[in-house]
Design a protein around this motif. Structure first.
Motif, PDB file in Angstrom:
ATOM      1  N   THR A 190      62.137  51.274  22.803  1.00 52.78           N
ATOM      2  CA  THR A 190      63.276  51.092  21.905  1.00 52.78           C
ATOM      3  C   THR A 190      62.926  51.721  20.567  1.00 52.78           C
ATOM      4  OG1 THR A 190      64.763  49.463  20.917  1.00 52.78           O
ATOM      5  CG2 THR A 190      62.457  48.860  21.096  1.00 52.78           C
ATOM      6  N   THR A 191      63.922  51.875  19.743  1.00 56.32           N
ATOM      7  CA  THR A 191      63.718  52.482  18.436  1.00 56.32           C
ATOM      8  C   THR A 191      63.479  51.408  17.382  1.00 56.32           C
ATOM      9  OG1 THR A 191      66.088  52.452  17.969  1.00 56.32           O
ATOM     10  CG2 THR A 191      65.201  54.394  19.101  1.00 56.32           C
ATOM     11  N   GLU A 192      62.975  51.844  16.250  1.00 62.09           N
ATOM     12  CA  GLU A 192      62.713  50.915  15.150  1.00 62.09           C
ATOM     13  C   GLU A 192      64.005  50.315  14.620  1.00 62.09           C
ATOM     14  OE1 GLU A 192      60.585  50.939  10.735  1.00 62.09           O
ATOM     15  OE2 GLU A 192      60.506  52.706  12.044  1.00 62.09           O
ATOM     16  N   GLU A 193      65.082  51.080  14.634  1.00 57.76           N
ATOM     17  CA  GLU A 193      66.358  50.567  14.146  1.00 57.76           C
ATOM     18  C   GLU A 193      66.877  49.433  15.048  1.00 57.76           C
ATOM     19  OE1 GLU A 193      65.615  53.675  14.567  1.00 57.76           O
ATOM     20  OE2 GLU A 193      65.537  54.423  12.496  1.00 57.76           O
ATOM     21  N   GLU A 194      66.723  49.601  16.367  1.00 57.26           N
ATOM     22  CA  GLU A 194      67.179  48.552  17.275  1.00 57.26           C
ATOM     23  C   GLU A 194      66.368  47.273  17.109  1.00 57.26           C
ATOM     24  OE1 GLU A 194      68.742  51.410  20.952  1.00 57.26           O
ATOM     25  OE2 GLU A 194      66.819  50.354  21.075  1.00 57.26           O
ATOM     26  N   VAL A 195      65.065  47.414  16.904  1.00 58.67           N
ATOM     27  CA  VAL A 195      64.231  46.227  16.685  1.00 58.67           C
ATOM     28  C   VAL A 195      64.614  45.524  15.389  1.00 58.67           C
ATOM     29  CG1 VAL A 195      61.876  45.428  16.308  1.00 58.67           C
ATOM     30  CG2 VAL A 195      62.336  47.161  18.034  1.00 58.67           C
ATOM     31  N   GLU A 196      64.825  46.297  14.333  1.00 60.05           N
ATOM     32  CA  GLU A 196      65.201  45.706  13.048  1.00 60.05           C
ATOM     33  C   GLU A 196      66.568  45.044  13.121  1.00 60.05           C
ATOM     34  OE1 GLU A 196      64.493  44.493   9.256  1.00 60.05           O
ATOM     35  OE2 GLU A 196      63.136  45.567  10.619  1.00 60.05           O
ATOM     36  N   LYS A 197      67.475  45.643  13.879  1.00 61.24           N
ATOM     37  CA  LYS A 197      68.810  45.062  14.018  1.00 61.24           C
ATOM     38  C   LYS A 197      68.778  43.753  14.792  1.00 61.24           C
ATOM     39  CE  LYS A 197      73.424  46.084  15.820  1.00 61.24           C
ATOM     40  NZ  LYS A 197      74.274  47.086  16.527  1.00 61.24           N
ATOM     41  N   ALA A 198      67.907  43.659  15.799  1.00 61.27           N
ATOM     42  CA  ALA A 198      67.857  42.453  16.629  1.00 61.27           C
ATOM     43  C   ALA A 198      67.042  41.339  15.993  1.00 61.27           C
ATOM     44  CB  ALA A 198      67.276  42.799  18.005  1.00 61.27           C
ATOM     45  N   LEU A 199      65.956  41.684  15.283  1.00 61.23           N
ATOM     46  CA  LEU A 199      65.043  40.665  14.777  1.00 61.23           C
ATOM     47  C   LEU A 199      65.023  40.557  13.262  1.00 61.23           C
ATOM     48  CD1 LEU A 199      61.971  41.357  17.107  1.00 61.23           C
ATOM     49  CD2 LEU A 199      63.899  39.818  17.485  1.00 61.23           C
ATOM     50  N   GLY A 200      65.623  41.512  12.561  1.00 57.44           N
ATOM     51  CA  GLY A 200      65.538  41.498  11.112  1.00 57.44           C
ATOM     52  C   GLY A 200      66.687  40.811  10.415  1.00 57.44           C
ATOM     53  N   ASN A 201      67.708  40.377  11.145  1.00 56.68           N
ATOM     54  CA  ASN A 201      68.833  39.716  10.484  1.00 56.68           C
ATOM     55  C   ASN A 201      68.464  38.271  10.138  1.00 56.68           C
ATOM     56  OD1 ASN A 201      69.895  37.870  12.828  1.00 56.68           O
ATOM     57  ND2 ASN A 201      69.525  39.865  13.753  1.00 56.68           N
ATOM     58  N   PRO A 202      69.147  37.655   9.181  1.00 52.26           N
ATOM     59  CA  PRO A 202      68.776  36.294   8.746  1.00 52.26           C
ATOM     60  C   PRO A 202      68.861  35.259   9.859  1.00 52.26           C
ATOM     61  CG  PRO A 202      70.212  37.355   7.138  1.00 52.26           C
ATOM     62  CD  PRO A 202      70.203  38.246   8.335  1.00 52.26           C
ATOM     63  N   THR A 203      69.827  35.374  10.746  1.00 52.13           N
ATOM     64  CA  THR A 203      69.941  34.388  11.823  1.00 52.13           C
ATOM     65  C   THR A 203      68.736  34.442  12.740  1.00 52.13           C
ATOM     66  OG1 THR A 203      72.348  34.547  11.756  1.00 52.13           O
ATOM     67  CG2 THR A 203      71.367  33.613  13.739  1.00 52.13           C
ATOM     68  N   ALA A 204      68.306  35.648  13.108  1.00 49.67           N
ATOM     69  CA  ALA A 204      67.131  35.774  13.965  1.00 49.67           C
ATOM     70  C   ALA A 204      65.880  35.248  13.275  1.00 49.67           C
ATOM     71  CB  ALA A 204      66.935  37.235  14.372  1.00 49.67           C
ATOM     72  N   ALA A 205      65.774  35.469  11.965  1.00 49.84           N
ATOM     73  CA  ALA A 205      64.616  34.960  11.242  1.00 49.84           C
ATOM     74  C   ALA A 205      64.568  33.436  11.269  1.00 49.84           C
ATOM     75  CB  ALA A 205      64.646  35.459   9.799  1.00 49.84           C
ATOM     76  N   GLN A 206      65.727  32.785  11.155  1.00 47.98           N
ATOM     77  CA  GLN A 206      65.755  31.320  11.224  1.00 47.98           C
ATOM     78  C   GLN A 206      65.371  30.825  12.613  1.00 47.98           C
ATOM     79  OE1 GLN A 206      66.341  29.237   8.540  1.00 47.98           O
ATOM     80  NE2 GLN A 206      66.193  31.176   7.436  1.00 47.98           N
ATOM     81  N   VAL A 207      65.850  31.499  13.646  1.00 47.47           N
ATOM     82  CA  VAL A 207      65.535  31.074  15.009  1.00 47.47           C
ATOM     83  C   VAL A 207      64.048  31.259  15.309  1.00 47.47           C
ATOM     84  CG1 VAL A 207      65.995  31.522  17.451  1.00 47.47           C
ATOM     85  CG2 VAL A 207      67.866  31.546  15.811  1.00 47.47           C
TER      86      VAL A 207
END
Length: 278
Positions: free
Chosen positions: A35-52
């Motif tokens: 996968t690309t760095e952008e896809e990883v950042e989009k899936a795991l870098g958003n605030p909701t993912a950080a809380q989970v």
């Protein structure tokens, strides 16, 4: 020789098919690993993912969780919770412990999002934690019961008196040493949970704290009963532990891992050194 050769060829063919099956499965999944760095950042870098992921222990995204998978089995998490003794020879002062607690509270306030962790979501997560704790306790009680049954059966077979010697047909049998018990029960989680569930139905007071166990103005309650006292279904007062309507509703879970103590190894605190007056 011809029969041995055919068996050897059949074994090699089975191994070849097994290896090819593994390779086919890896080739089907390998496209999901890239996968690309952008896809990883989009899936795991958003605030909701950080809380989970980081707000609570055991958080995960993208992996199947549950008791039937290799992820998310919170029963093991609660079983080994805080079972590590800090053996450092340096004792922390009460001031240092207080500062660490304040730092942890400040971290929570800075990183937890009140908009995400609503009271309903916090209550749901607490219920999941309590179910995981109960499942771990049920599994541990079932494991203990199965090992105890195995020990009793081995004592009945090998634990005869007079040097483990018995009689058969009027003849004295030679003494035999008790072999090491099999550890199959330690790996059979389903059998442990079935046995623990039967114990739960038979005596729920070994797992739950009820309203009648809370301390009152006339008694200290039954919150700090030792596990040995409740093995046979009787507490320190000698009264029966049978489930009756007078128990009230359950208000909490017992903690057999720590012998009903808050932690397995309480922190050791040191005293302040006297001032240097040299």
């Amino acid at each position: 020789l011809a029969l041995t050769q055919r068996e050897r060829e059949a074994k090699r063919e089975r191994y070849r098919r097994a290896k090819q099956r593994v390779v086919d499965g890896l080739e089907e999944e390998c496209r999901l690993w890239l996968t690309t760095e952008e896809e990883v950042e989009k899936a795991l870098g958003n605030p909701t993912a950080a809380q989970v992921l980081w707000a609570r222990p055991g958080g995960m995204i993208g992996a199947p969780s549950g008791p039937e998978t290799g992820f998310g089995d919170d029963g093991d998490f609660w079983r080994y919770e805080c079972h590590t003794w800090d053996a450092r020879p340096i004792y922390k002062e009460p001031k240092e412990v207080l500062l660490e607690e304040l730092e942890y509270l400040a971290y929570l306030q800075a990183n937890n999002m009140p908009g995400y962790w609503t009271p309903e979501k916090v209550e749901l997560e607490n219920r999941i934690d309590m179910r995981a704790r109960l499942r771990a306790i049920v599994r541990e009680e079932g494991r203990r019961s199965l090992l105890e049954k195995q020990r009793q059966l081995m004592k009945d077979v090998y634990g005869n008196s007079d040097g483990n010697a018995g009689e058969r047909g009027g003849l004295k049998l030679p003494p035999t040493a008790m072999p090491a018990p099999k550890l199959d029960y330690l790996a059979d989680y389903e059998a442990q949970e079935r046995e623990g569930a039967e114990i739960l139905r038979r005596d729920p007071r070994r797992f739950f704290l009820f309203e009648s166990d809370l301390p009152t103005s006339t008694s200290l309650g039954d919150m700090h009963d030792n596990s040995d006292d409740s093995e046979d279904g009787t507490g320190s007062s000698g009264e029966s532990k049978s489930v009756t309507a007078s128990l009230g509703r359950p208000v909490g879970l017992r903690n057999p891992f720590f012998n009903n103590q808050p932690t397995a190894f309480p922190p050791r605190l040191g005293r302040d050194l006297p001032p240097d007056t040299r």
